[in-house]
Design a protein around this motif. Structure first.
Motif, PDB file in Angstrom:
ATOM      1  N   ALA A 103      47.288  55.255  49.190  1.00  8.46           N
ATOM      2  CA  ALA A 103      47.645  55.442  47.779  1.00  8.46           C
ATOM      3  C   ALA A 103      46.416  55.804  46.958  1.00  8.46           C
ATOM      4  N   ASN A 104      46.549  56.787  46.094  1.00  3.47           N
ATOM      5  CA  ASN A 104      45.422  57.278  45.301  1.00  3.47           C
ATOM      6  C   ASN A 104      44.897  56.255  44.307  1.00  3.47           C
ATOM      7  N   THR A 105      45.762  55.394  43.815  1.00  3.79           N
ATOM      8  CA  THR A 105      45.371  54.497  42.732  1.00  3.79           C
ATOM      9  C   THR A 105      44.730  53.206  43.219  1.00  3.79           C
ATOM     10  N   LYS A 106      44.580  53.035  44.492  1.00  3.87           N
ATOM     11  CA  LYS A 106      44.118  51.753  45.000  1.00  3.87           C
ATOM     12  C   LYS A 106      42.690  51.783  45.537  1.00  3.87           C
ATOM     13  N   HIS A 107      42.028  52.916  45.500  1.00  8.49           N
ATOM     14  CA  HIS A 107      40.688  52.999  46.067  1.00  8.49           C
ATOM     15  C   HIS A 107      39.753  53.715  45.101  1.00  8.49           C
ATOM     16  N   GLU A 108      38.561  53.237  45.055  1.00 12.32           N
ATOM     17  CA  GLU A 108      37.573  53.860  44.187  1.00 12.32           C
ATOM     18  C   GLU A 108      37.003  55.123  44.824  1.00 12.32           C
ATOM     19  N   PHE A 109      36.897  55.136  46.152  1.00  7.96           N
ATOM     20  CA  PHE A 109      36.292  56.264  46.851  1.00  7.96           C
ATOM     21  C   PHE A 109      37.390  57.175  47.385  1.00  7.96           C
ATOM     22  N   TRP A 110      37.319  58.459  47.072  1.00  8.47           N
ATOM     23  CA  TRP A 110      38.350  59.403  47.472  1.00  8.47           C
ATOM     24  C   TRP A 110      38.402  59.566  48.980  1.00  8.47           C
ATOM     25  N   LEU A 111      37.282  59.318  49.669  1.00 10.74           N
ATOM     26  CA  LEU A 111      37.264  59.483  51.120  1.00 10.74           C
ATOM     27  C   LEU A 111      38.198  58.487  51.811  1.00 10.74           C
ATOM     28  N   VAL A 112      38.324  57.290  51.240  1.00  9.07           N
ATOM     29  CA  VAL A 112      39.216  56.277  51.818  1.00  9.07           C
ATOM     30  C   VAL A 112      40.659  56.755  51.746  1.00  9.07           C
ATOM     31  N   THR A 113      41.057  57.237  50.571  1.00  6.71           N
ATOM     32  CA  THR A 113      42.421  57.724  50.395  1.00  6.71           C
ATOM     33  C   THR A 113      42.691  58.932  51.276  1.00  6.71           C
ATOM     34  N   ARG A 114      41.743  59.872  51.321  1.00  5.42           N
ATOM     35  CA  ARG A 114      41.931  61.076  52.128  1.00  5.42           C
ATOM     36  C   ARG A 114      42.070  60.736  53.599  1.00  5.42           C
ATOM     37  N   SER A 115      41.301  59.775  54.066  1.00  3.80           N
ATOM     38  CA  SER A 115      41.402  59.401  55.477  1.00  3.80           C
ATOM     39  C   SER A 115      42.765  58.783  55.771  1.00  3.80           C
ATOM     40  N   GLY A 116      43.290  57.981  54.821  1.00  2.00           N
ATOM     41  CA  GLY A 116      44.616  57.405  55.011  1.00  2.00           C
ATOM     42  C   GLY A 116      45.702  58.463  55.039  1.00  2.00           C
ATOM     43  N   LYS A 117      45.636  59.422  54.130  1.00  2.84           N
ATOM     44  CA  LYS A 117      46.628  60.494  54.101  1.00  2.84           C
ATOM     45  C   LYS A 117      46.530  61.361  55.346  1.00  2.84           C
ATOM     46  N   PHE A 118      45.299  61.601  55.829  1.00  2.63           N
ATOM     47  CA  PHE A 118      45.134  62.406  57.035  1.00  2.63           C
ATOM     48  C   PHE A 118      45.760  61.709  58.242  1.00  2.63           C
ATOM     49  N   LEU A 119      45.575  60.389  58.331  1.00  2.00           N
ATOM     50  CA  LEU A 119      46.145  59.633  59.440  1.00  2.00           C
ATOM     51  C   LEU A 119      47.664  59.692  59.418  1.00  2.00           C
ATOM     52  N   LEU A 120      48.264  59.535  58.247  1.00  2.00           N
ATOM     53  CA  LEU A 120      49.723  59.594  58.148  1.00  2.00           C
ATOM     54  C   LEU A 120      50.246  60.982  58.499  1.00  2.00           C
ATOM     55  N   THR A 121      49.528  62.020  58.094  1.00  2.00           N
ATOM     56  CA  THR A 121      49.927  63.377  58.456  1.00  2.00           C
ATOM     57  C   THR A 121      49.856  63.581  59.960  1.00  2.00           C
ATOM     58  N   ALA A 122      48.804  63.042  60.583  1.00  2.00           N
ATOM     59  CA  ALA A 122      48.661  63.165  62.037  1.00  2.00           C
ATOM     60  C   ALA A 122      49.795  62.451  62.759  1.00  2.00           C
ATOM     61  N   ILE A 123      50.211  61.293  62.257  1.00  2.00           N
ATOM     62  CA  ILE A 123      51.311  60.563  62.885  1.00  2.00           C
ATOM     63  C   ILE A 123      52.611  61.350  62.775  1.00  2.00           C
ATOM     64  N   ARG A 124      52.849  61.958  61.604  1.00  4.43           N
ATOM     65  CA  ARG A 124      54.098  62.704  61.406  1.00  4.43           C
ATOM     66  C   ARG A 124      54.126  64.000  62.180  1.00  4.43           C
ATOM     67  N   THR A 125      52.997  64.441  62.692  1.00  3.26           N
ATOM     68  CA  THR A 125      52.952  65.707  63.419  1.00  3.26           C
ATOM     69  C   THR A 125      53.779  65.659  64.695  1.00  3.26           C
ATOM     70  N   PHE A 126      53.833  64.498  65.337  1.00  2.66           N
ATOM     71  CA  PHE A 126      54.504  64.383  66.633  1.00  2.66           C
ATOM     72  C   PHE A 126      55.993  64.117  66.428  1.00  2.66           C
ATOM     73  N   PRO A 127      56.879  64.976  66.920  1.00  5.83           N
ATOM     74  CA  PRO A 127      58.321  64.705  66.829  1.00  5.83           C
ATOM     75  C   PRO A 127      58.709  63.515  67.706  1.00  5.83           C
TER      76      PRO A 127
END
Length: 268
Positions: A103-127
């Motif tokens: 979530a964007n509103t819960k972290h001061e550093f954008w890298l933390v949020t981006r890493s979380g979003k990247f991980l979720l995208t990677a998980i959704r990649t696999f059918p």
């Protein structure tokens, strides 16, 4: 002279070329896709096979509905619902920490949020079907492999929906708890979770509807559920059994959608 009939200035006409270029690209892409398709070859006995399939669907094998041996239609449909329910239930719990991470509103550093979003995208990649094949190699062909496949994929979907719900929260309740001397844990438990709960339940129910459809086909690769007898019936050309299985899937999905939709309407 009417303003709508005036010609566009030369500069505005020049600025329209990206639009024409985009349309040309889309047209070229469509033409390329159709040119690359193989020729539509119809087998001589296609009509006979199609007639057999339709005859089986309209003359289902009613004796297969329930036989009491655990391999009938009712038993495999219940197993399909169990796979979808357990996988969705586990993923809803596991998704919460990932949602706060992304979530964007819960972290001061954008890298933390981006890493979380990247991980979720990677998980959704696999059918789910690919995940089922991978888990079958790990735990063997069983309903447990279907639960793992549905659950793993649902984490990526639910965590994304949960994180968006967190980002859209009203911070007023949290600020009130903080001003009263509450800790960050108090804010989470007394303000954030109560506001999120209806949205979490609604998204989980929606994901359960999708998981039912996914679990219906995972048995084709050996991950349990109604897909296993369906692929066996198709391989054996037992079209009457295929017909009753398809009818059972339609009824199951319709009932689940109706019940889930009714609950979600009351929550929203």
């Amino acid at each position: 002279m009417d303003a709508t009939n005036k010609k566009l200035p030369p500069r505005e006409r020049k600025n329209e070329w990206p639009k024409y270029l985009a349309w040309a690209f889309v047209a070229a892409l469509i033409i390329w896709a159709f040119v690359g398709m193989p020729a539509f070859a119809i087998k001589p006995n296609a009509g006979q096979i199609g007639g057999s399939i339709m005859s089986g669907i309209f003359h289902p094998d009613w004796a297969y509905v329930y036989r009491g041996d655990g391999e009938d239609l009712v038993s495999t449909l219940l197993q399909t619902i169990a796979i979808a329910f357990i996988g969705t239930f586990i993923s809803a719990i596991v998704s919460l920490p990932f949602a706060f991470w992304a979530a964007n509103t819960k972290h001061e550093f954008w890298l933390v949020t981006r890493s979380g979003k990247f991980l979720l995208t990677a998980i959704r990649t696999f059918p789910e079907i690919v995940l089922a094949l991978m888990f079958i190699k790990a735990v063997g062909p069983s309903a447990f492999a279907g639960v793992l496949a549905v659950g793993f994929h649902s984490v990526g979907m639910l965590a994304k929906l949960f994180s968006e719900a967190i980002e859209n929260l009203d911070n007023g309740a949290g600020e009130s708890v903080t001003s009263a001397g509450g800790t960050r844990m108090d804010v989470t438990m007394l303000a954030t979770i109560p506001q999120l709960l209806p949205e979490l339940i609604s998204n989980t129910l929606y994901r359960f509807e999708l998981a039912i459809r996914s679990a219906s086909i995972l048995g084709i690769v050996g991950a349990g559920g109604i897909g296993t007898p369906l692929i066996f019936a198709i391989s054996a050309r037992a079209w009457s059994r295929v017909g009753i299985i398809l009818l059972g899937i339609v009824i199951m999905v319709t009932l689940v959608d109706f019940i889930s939709g009714s609950i979600r309407k009351k929550l929203i």
